[in-house]
Design an enzyme around this catalytic site. Structure first.
Site, mmCIF file in Angstrom:
data_model
loop_
_atom_site.group_PDB
_atom_site.id
_atom_site.type_symbol
_atom_site.label_atom_id
_atom_site.label_comp_id
_atom_site.label_asym_id
_atom_site.label_seq_id
_atom_site.Cartn_x
_atom_site.Cartn_y
_atom_site.Cartn_z
ATOM 1 C CG ASP A 10 43.278 45.013 39.245
ATOM 2 O OD1 ASP A 10 43.246 44.122 39.584
ATOM 3 O OD2 ASP A 10 42.683 44.519 38.140
ATOM 4 C CB SER A 11 38.103 44.352 41.470
ATOM 5 O OG SER A 11 37.198 44.943 41.405
ATOM 6 N N PRO A 12 37.602 47.999 41.431
ATOM 7 C CG PRO A 12 37.368 49.088 38.945
ATOM 8 C CD PRO A 12 37.869 48.169 39.957
#
Length: 220
Positions: A10-12
């Site tokens: 989920d980390s950009p």
């Protein structure tokens, strides 16, 4: 030998590295770091990255962290002739300006505004929201008359910024006031290689987190 990637979907920042790897057709061995479980503090991981951040890559024993540094490293080593990170000084400097804008202004302002709400239940801060809006208008202005964030071709700057803009949209922010951003966003989604596989899947994980947070707020 595949490059080891330590990441959380989920980390950009992690999605940026996945976008770069896809653009360069690089094989990576994925190692999921569960931040909620504290995997980042495992002694074995701390030996690789004492800063205990994600993403981190290990390329033939050489560790690199900080997503934009990873992007530059990968293109410099594996992207001979790639337009992702131009060699001409002025063109490369423009890419660097946009990467630094994303890291130090746009993403940072989004993080200061939204993450305290999502992770620790703080109320929205009007000052931080105003600063985020200002950054969005900055980016919208940068894109006036431009095809991509740093000129006529897709670069590292676009892959970095699209991971941020997609996250901002997934947080619930309305992008319609930013016409240039919307046009650019559509273009990058259509031209970045394996966009849905690299950015879209992780973005769905983030969206689910945001949806659960909003649902819990409503039920309280």
């Amino acid at each position: 030998m595949a490059i080891d990637l330590y990441y959380t979907p989920d980390s950009p920042a992690c999605r940026l590295v996945l976008l770069v790897a896809a653009a360069l057709d690089l094989q990576m061995e994925h190692h999921h770091i569960n931040l909620q479980n504290g995997d980042q503090y495992d002694p074995k991981y701390l030996k690789i990255n004492p800063q205990h951040s994600v993403p981190t890559i290990v390329d033939n024993g050489f560790p690199v962290w900080e997503a934009r540094a990873i992007g530059r490293y990968l293109v410099n080593k594996y992207g001979m002739g790639s337009t992702l990170y131009p060699t001409e000084l002025k063109e490369r400097t423009l890419v660097d300006m946009r990467l630094d804008f994303d890291l130090g202004v746009l993403y940072e302002r989004f993080a200061y505004y939204f993450y305290p709400q999502l992770f620790i239940g703080e109320r929205p801060d009007k000052v931080h929201f105003a600063k985020l809006l200002e950054a969005m208008f900055f980016f919208n202005t940068f894109l006036a008359g431009e095809t991509y964030a740093a000129g006529p071709t897709l670069t590292l700057a676009d892959l970095s910024l699209v991971s941020t803009i997609s996250t901002i949209e997934a947080s619930g922010m309305d992008l319609t006031p930013f016409e240039n951003i919307l046009e650019w966003y559509t273009r990058v989604k259509a031209t970045a290689l394996k966009y849905e596989e690299t950015n879209g899947k992780g973005l769905e994980v983030f969206k689910e987190m945001v949806d659960n947070w909003r649902r819990n707020k409503t039920e309280l």
